[in-house]
Write an enzyme that holds these catalytic residues in place. Sequence first.
Site: not given
Length: 263
Positions: A145, A159
Amino acid sequence: MSNQYNLTGKVALITGAGQGIGAATAIEYAKSGADVVLCARRTDKLEKVAEKVRALGRKALPVPLDVLDIDSINNAVAQATEEFGHIDVLVNCAGIWRPSTLIDMDVDLWDRIVGTNLRGATFMAKAVAKHMVENGVHGTILFISSQAAKNAEYGNSAYGSAKLALHLLTQVMALELSEYDINTVAICPGSIYTEMLQDVFNERGPLNGMTPDEFRDSCAASIPQKRLGTPEEIAQMLAYLGSDDASYITGVNITIAGGQTII
């Protein structure tokens, strides 16, 4: 700290393995005794990483992979299992970062960012989890992540949204797969000095009236530890999580960011 975890006998499939965190993770896993399946779109980069893995006495299988293509995902898993018989660890490193304000972003860019970082990671995890369940593999699925999932950052709508979604995916998969002894964990790196980040420095430095190196240093100065992280520091955590020592860790996200979360 390197090479303290025992991964002997394990096989790890690593996406985005041609550079950055993915390449460092492949090397770290090999140092710890694992054989690795190296996946990325550019096979020339994979071969260079494979040479380093083999120099450490471990096996490396480079496999071309486009995580936006379901057939390509299934083919990578099939090649890995045909070569090694099983996959014990999946490390989802494949990702792209293209900063853009939402007003300036077009649909194609949004789809590419979210598709690579979320859809690709999701269906890669699905394919490997299915293999693990069907073959009784007590495995680990790891997602990369980002700190961008925890703090709003200018130009990171696509994003950041994709990376934040990985946190919930990690938790849901942990609930669904715990009965099969399969763990899922997300890692949230802060500013890690990779080729992808250097590309951003090259693009945005001049826009801020700085050279790329000056812009890099200004970013580092905003971090409590006053430096960027290294791919190797992330790889060492990923090696730990792939080992049996981390068997009681699942359904969580872990931040490695030099203190960025406290400011």
